[in-house]
Design a protein around this motif. Structure first.
Motif, PDB file in Angstrom:
ATOM      1  N   ASP A1007       0.847  -1.187   0.000  1.00 17.35           N
ATOM      2  CA  ASP A1007       0.000   0.000   0.000  1.00 17.35           C
ATOM      3  C   ASP A1007       0.886   1.241   0.000  1.00 17.35           C
ATOM      4  O   ASP A1007       2.083   1.187   0.280  1.00 17.35           O
ATOM      5  N   ASP A1008       0.251   2.389  -0.246  1.00 16.84           N
ATOM      6  CA  ASP A1008       0.992   3.646  -0.189  1.00 16.84           C
ATOM      7  C   ASP A1008       1.587   3.868   1.195  1.00 16.84           C
ATOM      8  O   ASP A1008       2.679   4.430   1.325  1.00 16.84           O
ATOM      9  N   ARG A1009       0.881   3.416   2.252  1.00 17.12           N
ATOM     10  CA  ARG A1009       1.388   3.621   3.604  1.00 17.12           C
ATOM     11  C   ARG A1009       2.667   2.821   3.862  1.00 17.12           C
ATOM     12  O   ARG A1009       3.412   3.104   4.796  1.00 17.12           O
ATOM     13  N   ASP A1010       2.915   1.789   3.044  1.00 22.03           N
ATOM     14  CA  ASP A1010       4.098   0.958   3.227  1.00 22.03           C
ATOM     15  C   ASP A1010       5.253   1.360   2.315  1.00 22.03           C
ATOM     16  O   ASP A1010       6.309   0.722   2.328  1.00 22.03           O
ATOM     17  N   ARG A1011       5.067   2.397   1.511  1.00 23.69           N
ATOM     18  CA  ARG A1011       6.182   2.907   0.721  1.00 23.69           C
ATOM     19  C   ARG A1011       7.274   3.424   1.668  1.00 23.69           C
ATOM     20  O   ARG A1011       6.975   3.926   2.749  1.00 23.69           O
ATOM     21  N   VAL A1012       8.515   3.308   1.258  1.00 24.92           N
ATOM     22  CA  VAL A1012       9.631   3.624   2.152  1.00 24.92           C
ATOM     23  C   VAL A1012      10.563   4.636   1.512  1.00 24.92           C
ATOM     24  O   VAL A1012      10.614   4.785   0.288  1.00 24.92           O
ATOM     25  N   TYR A1013      11.289   5.316   2.384  1.00 25.26           N
ATOM     26  CA  TYR A1013      12.329   6.246   1.948  1.00 25.26           C
ATOM     27  C   TYR A1013      13.623   5.865   2.664  1.00 25.26           C
ATOM     28  O   TYR A1013      13.629   5.641   3.877  1.00 25.26           O
ATOM     29  N   PRO A1014      14.755   5.779   1.934  1.00 22.79           N
ATOM     30  CA  PRO A1014      16.039   5.420   2.572  1.00 22.79           C
ATOM     31  C   PRO A1014      16.649   6.624   3.278  1.00 22.79           C
ATOM     32  O   PRO A1014      17.458   7.352   2.708  1.00 22.79           O
ATOM     33  N   LEU A1015      16.279   6.842   4.524  1.00 27.59           N
ATOM     34  CA  LEU A1015      16.691   8.024   5.284  1.00 27.59           C
ATOM     35  C   LEU A1015      18.109   7.843   5.805  1.00 27.59           C
ATOM     36  O   LEU A1015      18.423   6.859   6.486  1.00 27.59           O
ATOM     37  N   HIS A1016      18.963   8.807   5.496  1.00 32.27           N
ATOM     38  CA  HIS A1016      20.332   8.761   6.006  1.00 32.27           C
ATOM     39  C   HIS A1016      20.313   8.982   7.509  1.00 32.27           C
ATOM     40  O   HIS A1016      19.509   9.757   8.032  1.00 32.27           O
ATOM     41  N   LEU A1017      21.203   8.303   8.233  1.00 38.50           N
ATOM     42  CA  LEU A1017      21.219   8.428   9.686  1.00 38.50           C
ATOM     43  C   LEU A1017      21.489   9.855  10.140  1.00 38.50           C
ATOM     44  O   LEU A1017      21.091  10.256  11.234  1.00 38.50           O
ATOM     45  N   ASP A1018      22.157  10.659   9.318  1.00 38.32           N
ATOM     46  CA  ASP A1018      22.419  12.048   9.677  1.00 38.32           C
ATOM     47  C   ASP A1018      21.138  12.861   9.818  1.00 38.32           C
ATOM     48  O   ASP A1018      21.135  13.929  10.429  1.00 38.32           O
ATOM     49  N   TYR A1019      20.048  12.377   9.236  1.00 40.63           N
ATOM     50  CA  TYR A1019      18.785  13.107   9.297  1.00 40.63           C
ATOM     51  C   TYR A1019      18.047  12.881  10.619  1.00 40.63           C
ATOM     52  O   TYR A1019      17.064  13.575  10.895  1.00 40.63           O
ATOM     53  N   LEU A1020      18.498  11.905  11.407  1.00 34.96           N
ATOM     54  CA  LEU A1020      17.797  11.616  12.657  1.00 34.96           C
ATOM     55  C   LEU A1020      18.201  12.606  13.742  1.00 34.96           C
ATOM     56  O   LEU A1020      19.299  13.160  13.710  1.00 34.96           O
ATOM     57  N   PRO A1021      17.309  12.829  14.730  1.00 33.96           N
ATOM     58  CA  PRO A1021      17.598  13.852  15.743  1.00 33.96           C
ATOM     59  C   PRO A1021      18.634  13.404  16.757  1.00 33.96           C
ATOM     60  O   PRO A1021      18.813  12.236  17.006  1.00 33.96           O
TER      61      PRO A1021
END
Length: 1021
Positions: A1007-1021
């Motif tokens: 589903d659209d809700r299960d689409r993913v983005y490869p987030l770089h760890l630098d983007y995490l808080p």
């Protein structure tokens, strides 16, 4: 008196005339006033005709002749220490000759170039007798000139040296004995080790030690530092077999020139006995870490050598300036541990040593702010409620598995051919787990049990055997880094069939030489037995062409003082099947295609060029000259080339809240990119400099770049941004910084958007204090992708308008020329003698962009499991793999909402002087635990406010470990910086969420809700 004065005037005039004649007769010398500098000012140079700069980094400066027949390289720092050993530099190391280089005493080595040289032919190497002492170890200065036979025949190197000058610093001293051919350096800062390898021995590295040993491990000698080394030595004797078997003799002595406590005695390992010496230095590193030296040898070796002096005489230890006396209790701790170990039951002689456990996957990037309880729960805390997928309790993430190749889904828990409902499922494509039955994972080679799996969250499909899948809990994967240009960039990632094959290569002191041989064999079609597959030579950008490299296991090591990781990876590509090994001729062929080889793919090449220009006072002449340069560029267009270019224009000023008369902060004059003539008209009529002055010298440069990033870039075009400004930008947190971002945040976004920025810094001599600030910001924004040490920045005196006009005309001409050459079928890498007049900054940006473009034709490997190093095997300073985490839109939204509450709490606590958790409770309400549930000394990770999944991830968080006490101890500036950092990340989450084409399906049924983005760890808080 009057006559006398006349005589004196006459005499003075005569002397002035003679002086002028003498000056005219003196030979001309280089005019250094306009020269460039390299290596931090160590070298001044005027670029000789026919030469170009190839590398300009902190420790390496390299010039190449246009015909590529000669290469000059000057190295210092770690690079200089490595070069002074002359390994791979010369084919054979000759006896040195006394020499001189630019007035400095040096040793001259002449011979044929070695495998580490960029040019094959005769070579001269100057190793200066004096070193720079800045840090713990000396920094030699090594000059290498390699050229073909014909170049040496037709050229005099002295002509080259006349264009250069050495600017030796005050901290120059004679080099120590360690700076010599054949000396190995171990770059494990903060201390540094050098050693001469005795005959019959070899070297290897481990996590925190430099080691010498014989092939059978005896004798061996190692130097290391950190608490772990100390604990292994004095606490784990029985487990590791590395301790004393009887009380040692303890005395004081000098080791490698440093006072130490020495322990000498006998040790045992299985049925082997040895002589053993351990030295514990009395000086520790600044953080209290002890430094140790260890040596072992058997009876035969000791009878020949008598003691361990051969190691002490052939090694050097350079301690940092901030080393401190060790705590006297360190010796007592070692003695007590030894006593306890020696009184414990001894292992039997036949007992096998127990290897140390490998690191937990979630320790991959550190554990700051991660609750120990959460880590423990992740081992077996899986909840399968019967409705929907199983959930990992500690992270609240659905449990998924990765199928191995050639695995099947069965209707029931029975591995019978008749029960197969889906044969040969896609390898390494995540499946949701709905139930686990009889799963036992402690049998690593042959796990037991079954998983009920499904492609989506709604319903299970069937059952798979535990031996056919990998559990994949963290949603962690890696992506290939930009490899850099075809000549100087990093080598492709090699994928080894097992850990031992990779370890053997990494532990080899000639790792680069062995790796070079592997690449040479692969390129000749001879695949080494240990190598399964290889990253394509061309770049595959995960944000454009999605692939999966999930991390299954890992080991950590240190190379030249840097942490490096050996990663077990699975490889998958959505909607693609088949194992891509180098034994597969089709994959092997496409993987070897060079990153500068575009085939027929450049015929449709297009360029988007967006100008970002400061329109505050005094900028109008530069706006007009930019207009003239673009007009000149468009006049050279043909109808065909005109269609390939699209232009954009963004102008910026300053914060209008502070100075309303400025009218705007940023203005995008081209919501849709336009042709060249339209841009000329906009520069003539729309982009006018304001007459209103700013409050301070800095402007809103970051806001201009941020607006330009949102331009309507064409999907398949090369994307360039030209920034023109005469002032720095307001830093993050400044009242007039309207974006909450800085050069680091924007650089990350530029990379993800594949936008390449060239910065033109107009330097007003009256604002000299602002120059270094602006230069640092502009340099980071214009960093060349794939070469972190290089920036595409040009500086121009703001009072020399003709220089700016010449520069902007050359920039636009170069881009036009490079496009025409590429479309005309010329190689992406310029042929010898081509493009000599191009600006190095433009050429570097073009190469980086073209590498991305050409890489779209490449295919990443799939359907394999292999081990790889996250560093370049040829140059371990370069990272080859970046860690990312797959997030869904829902997870990113939840993280954004939680982070917004944390920012509100920071603001409220600052205004009301309340404690942080009290303020957090006020803004979060029932979404976080009550104070009595959290307990004293609680961390933000304990509150239940932030999504549980980020607590399990391997990164060092700025906020997870935040407590009331930490917040209270922060200065006002530190609190503000934390707040600004979180606000910038919130803006980045918003930008990612709004992009449609960066969210990927792992399975066709997602589903659209299960689409993913490869987030770089630098983007995490």
């Amino acid at each position: 008196m009057q006559i006398s004065n006349h005589c004196r005037v006459f005499e003075l005039g005569r002397w002035l005339v003679m002086l002028m004649v003498l000056l005219c007769l003196m030979p001309a010398s280089p005019a250094w006033a306009g020269s460039s500098t390299a290596l931090g000012g160590l070298v001044s140079y005027e670029l000789p005709s026919g030469w170009r700069v190839m590398t300009d980094r902190d420790e390496q400066f390299r010039l190449q002749a246009a015909n590529r027949q000669a290469m000059l390289r000057i190295r210092t720092g770690e690079q200089g220490r490595e070069a002074s050993a002359l390994k791979d530099v010369l084919a054979q190391v000759p006896e040195p000759q006394a020499g001189e280089f630019l007035g400095a005493t040096a040793r001259l080595f002449s011979g044929d170039s070695g495998s580490g040289s960029f040019v094959t032919g005769p070579m001269q190497v100057y190793v200066l007798e004096s070193c720079i002492f800045q840090g713990p170890a000396p920094s030699p200065i090594v000059v290498e000139l390699a050229a073909t036979e014909s170049w040496w025949r037709d050229n005099d190197p002295q002509a080259l040296w006349r264009h250069m000058r050495l600017n030796l610093p005050d901290n120059i001293q004679p080099c120590p004995e360690a700076v010599a051919p054949g000396i190995d350096w171990y770059f494990n800062e903060p201390a540094v080790v050098a050693y001469r390898v005795p005959e019959g021995m070899n070297t290897f590295r481990s996590r925190a030690t430099a080691n010498l040993r014989d092939d059978d491990g005896m004798p061996n000698f190692s130097i290391g530092w950190d608490v772990l080394s100390f604990n292994e030595e004095f606490d784990l004797r029985g487990a590791l077999g590395t301790g004393f078997s009887e009380p040692p003799r303890v005395f004081e002595a000098d080791m490698l020139g440093h006072p130490a406590w020495v322990f000498e005695g006998r040790g045992a390992y299985g049925e082997r006995w040895w002589h053993r010496s351990v030295a514990l230095l009395k000086q520790c590193l600044a953080d209290g870490q002890p430094v140790m030296m260890r040596a072992h040898a058997d009876d035969a070796w000791m009878q020949t050598h008598g003691d361990f002096g051969i190691f002490n005489d052939n090694a050097w230890l350079f301690m940092p300036d901030d080393a401190i006396p060790c705590d006297p209790g360190l010796l007592q701790t070692a003695l007590m541990r030894l006593e306890a170990e020696l009184s414990a039951p001894q292992p039997s002689a036949s007992a096998e040593p127990t290897p140390p456990a490998s690191g937990a996957l979630w320790d991959l990037e550190g554990d700051a702010g991660h609750a120990p309880a959460a880590s423990e729960a992740r081992d077996d805390g899986i909840r399968c409620a019967g409705e929907g997928p199983c959930v990992e309790v500690s992270t609240e993430l659905a449990l998924r598995v990765l199928p191995r190749p050639f695995s099947h889904v069965y209707a029931q828990r029975e591995a019978d051919e008749s029960a197969i409902i889906q044969a040969n499922v896609a390898a390494f494509r995540p499946l949701y787990v709905f139930a686990r039955e009889g799963v036992e994972l402690d049998r690593a080679g042959d796990p037991l049990g079954w998983y009920q799996v499904g492609q989506g969250r709604d319903a299970p499909l069937g059952w798979m055997q535990a031996r056919d899948v990998f559990e994949w809990r963290q949603a962690l994967l890696v992506s290939y880094t930009h490899p850099g240009d075809p000549i100087e960039g990093r080598s492709p990632v090699l994928m080894f069939q097992d850990l031992s094959s990779l370890e053997s290569l990494v532990d080899d002191m000639d790792m680069a030489g062995r790796a070079r041989s592997l690449y040479a064999d692969i390129r000749q079609g001879e695949v080494p037995e240990s190598v399964v597959s290889m990253e394509p030579e061309r770049f595959v950008d995960i944000t454009r062409q999605f692939y999966m490299l999930p991390i299954l296991d890992w080991e950590q090591t240190r190379i030249r003082g840097d942490d490096a990781r050996l990663l077990q990876l699975a490889a998958a590509v959505p909607r693609a099947r088949g194992a891509d090994t180098l034994d597969n001729p089709e994959y092997a062929s496409q993987s070897r295609v060079g990153r500068g080889e575009a085939g027929a793919g450049l015929g449709d090449l297009q360029v988007d060029l967006v100008f970002v220009i400061d329109t505050t006072r005094s900028m109008q002449p530069f706006i007009d000259m930019t207009r003239d340069a673009v007009a000149r560029m468009t006049q050279e267009f043909t109808d065909e080339s005109s269609a390939r270019f699209r232009f954009g224009l963004v102008t910026f000023r300053d914060c209008t809240d502070t100075i309303p008369g400025l009218e705007y902060v940023t203005r995008n004059h081209t919501p849709e990119l336009v042709d060249g003539q339209t841009l000329v008209d906009l520069l003539e009529h729309s982009a006018r400099a304001t007459e209103v002055g700013s409050l301070d010298y800095a402007e809103e440069v970051f806001a201009g770049v941020d607006t330009a990033l949102r331009s309507a870039w064409r999907e398949d075009a090369l994307r360039f941004m030209i920034l023109v400004g005469d002032a720095s930008s307001h830093p993050k947190g400044h009242p007039q910084n309207v974006t909450g971002k800085d050069e680091v945040d924007l650089r990350r976004e530029l990379d993800d958007a594949q936008v390449h920025l060239l910065a033109i810094h107009l330097q007003d001599p009256r604002a000299e204090a602002d120059h270094p600030i602006a230069h640092a910001q502009f340099s980071h924004l214009s960093r060349v992708r794939g070469d972190a040490g290089r920036s595409a920045i040009e500086a121009v005196d703001a009072f020399e308008q003709a220089q700016y006009l010449a520069l902007v005309e050359q920039v636009t001409d170069d881009i036009n020329s490079l496009l025409q050459r590429a479309v005309g079928g010329q190689a992406a890498t310029p042929a010898p003698g081509a493009g000599d007049a191009e600006l190095a900054s433009v050429s570097a940006l073009w190469q980086a962009a073209l590498v991305e473009y050409i890489g779209r034709e490449a295919t990443p490997p799939k359907d394999i499991v292999a081990w790889s190093l996250d560093r370049d095997l040829m140059n371990p300073a370069d990272r080859s793999l970046d860690v990312r985490v797959l997030v869904t839109r829902e997870q990113l939204s939840t993280l954004s909402q939680s982070l917004d509450r944390v920012v509100q709490a920071l603001m409220r606590a600052e205004v009301t002087q309340a404690q942080f958790f009290e303020a957090l409770q006020g803004v979060a309400g029932q979404t976080m635990k009550q104070p009595d549930e959290i307990g004293q000394g609680a961390q933000l990770a304990d509150t239940g406010l932030l999504p549980a999944f980020i607590q399990s991830l391997p990164y060092r968080s700025d906020i997870l470990s935040l407590t009331d006490e930490m917040f209270a101890s922060m200065t006002t500036q530190q609190r503000a910086e934390l707040e600004w950092s979180l606000l910038a990340k919130l803006e980045q989450y918003r930008a990612i969420n709004e992009q449609v084409d960066v969210w990927f399906q792992l399975n066709d049924t997602d589903d659209d809700r299960d689409r993913v983005y490869p987030l770089h760890l630098d983007y995490l808080p």
